[in-house]
Design an enzyme around this catalytic site. Structure first.
Site, PDB file in Angstrom:
ATOM      1  N   GLN A 170      -5.232  -1.539   9.433  1.00  0.00           N
ATOM      2  CA  GLN A 170      -5.032  -2.872   8.839  1.00  0.00           C
ATOM      3  C   GLN A 170      -5.616  -3.959   9.740  1.00  0.00           C
ATOM      4  OE1 GLN A 170      -3.558  -3.480   5.687  1.00  0.00           O
ATOM      5  NE2 GLN A 170      -4.264  -5.561   6.037  1.00  0.00           N
TER       6      GLN A 170
ATOM      7  N   ASP B 258     -11.288   2.331   3.105  1.00  0.00           N
ATOM      8  CA  ASP B 258     -11.446   0.876   2.984  1.00  0.00           C
ATOM      9  C   ASP B 258     -12.918   0.517   2.735  1.00  0.00           C
ATOM     10  OD1 ASP B 258      -9.281  -0.820   2.945  1.00  0.00           O
ATOM     11  OD2 ASP B 258      -9.050  -0.895   5.121  1.00  0.00           O
TER      12      ASP B 258
ATOM     13  N   LYS C 118       0.838  -1.206   0.000  1.00  0.00           N
ATOM     14  CA  LYS C 118       0.000   0.000   0.000  1.00  0.00           C
ATOM     15  C   LYS C 118       0.874   1.259   0.000  1.00  0.00           C
ATOM     16  CE  LYS C 118      -3.820  -2.549   1.967  1.00  0.00           C
ATOM     17  NZ  LYS C 118      -4.585  -2.973   3.136  1.00  0.00           N
TER      18      LYS C 118
END
Ligand code: NAD
Length: 289
Positions: A96, A119, A52
């Site tokens: 995460q 997300d 990422k």
């Protein structure tokens, strides 16, 4: 059989994003800024985060990585989320997953400002998605849609069987593909561990989406000839011949399914890179708000 090259497609999309970012920067000096919070030292999570951050660099984004030991308390992590919610310079951020067992993932997800939830995991974004309203789509389903679109795979009227009903992949992709949209307009069957005759369901599918987490679970004899097979699974299996001692395989047995399918995504190099690209697209959008 055609391999759906998510890796190559992701490079093209990141290049397109980089061009847009250069334009925006020249116009008003703004650069999209993504932050990521990584808790603990799970090797898979570390690898996802590295990808990422690297993608941010490729897209010309600014990125901030906040690393915390897995001894962090839920309250301390919530404090970080609140700080990121209110830091104007940060357009979007992710925490995460998975988080250590002592932290309630749902509580953390709920604390993220939906406007910064790139997300697409917050229930506000999920609800908007389900109603077809503009929202941040969850990155993996969004990447699958983009792949179907760019490869011009007809979805309208197709029978799609999704295997796995997680909140981040199976359930949202089943909603997205059943919407009146393009890609979309599928007749979707969402299957899971309690499905009575999974093989019978998969055999009817024009499009199979596998998000189970079991290595090589779907084999060639289960798939209808010519079907499009999207393999979301990322599983580490021991492999002494590799330097790192393992290799990555999907939920689909590539070798046997490739002899039957019309289109197939590889693992690695299929859905994974498209997921990261979707995160970049959501961050670009967040920065325009
Ligand atoms: P999960 O691990 O939360 O859940 C697995 C799902 O599979 C459950 O809904 C369960 O009902 C279903 N399932 C389990 N056994 C089954 C069986 N025998 N028959 C039918 N269904 C069964 O799911 P997830 O978080 O969506 O992850 C699935 C896989 O996708 C994992 O390998 C994960 O690493 C991978 N993944 C990849 C990406 C990517 O970017 N490529 C993103 C997210 C997850």
């Amino acid at each position: 059989m055609k391999v759906l090259d998510g890796k190559g497609l992701a490079e093209i999309i990141k290049q397109e994003i980089a061009e847009k970012v250069a334009e925006i920067k020249a116009r008003n000096g703004n650069v999209p800024h993504l932050a990521a919070v990584l808790v603990g030292d799970d090797p898979a999570s570390q690898s996802y985060i590295r990808n990422k951050v690297r993608s941010c660099d490729q897209c010309g984004f600014e990125s901030t990585l906040i690393k915390k030991d897995d001894s962090i308390t839920e309250e301390e992590l919530l404090e970080i989320v609140h700080d990121l919610n209110t830091t104007e310079d940060i357009d979007g951020f992710i925490v995460q997953l998975p988080l250590p067992a002592h932290i309630d993932e749902q509580r953390i997800t709920l604390a993220i400002d939906p406007e910064k939830d790139v997300d697409g995991f917050h229930p506000v974004n999920f609800g908007k998605m389900a109603q077809g309203l503009p929202s941040f789509l969850p990155a993996t389903p969004m990447g699958i849609l983009e792949m179907l679109k760019r490869y011009e795979i007809e979805t309208s009227g197709a029978h799609c069987v999704v295997v796995g009903r997680s909140n981040i992949v199976g359930t949202p992709i089943s909603i997205l593909l059943s919407r009146k949209a393009s890609p979309g307009n599928c007749t979707v069957t969402l299957t899971h561990s309690r499905t009575r005759d999974l093989a019978k369901e998969i055999a009817r599918a024009d499009i199979v989406i596998a998000a189970i987490g079991i290595p090589n679970f779907i084999s060639g004899d289960m798939v209808k000839p010519g079907a499009t097979v999207i393999d979301v699974g990322i599983n580490r299996v021991e492999d002494a011949s590799r330097k790192r001692g393992y290799r990555l395989v999907g939920d689909v047995d590539f070798e046997s399914v490739s002899k039957v399918a019309g289109y197939l995504t590889p693992v690695p190099g299929g859905v994974g890179p498209m997921t990261v690209t979707s995160l970049m697209l959501n961050t670009l959008e967040a920065s325009a708000k």
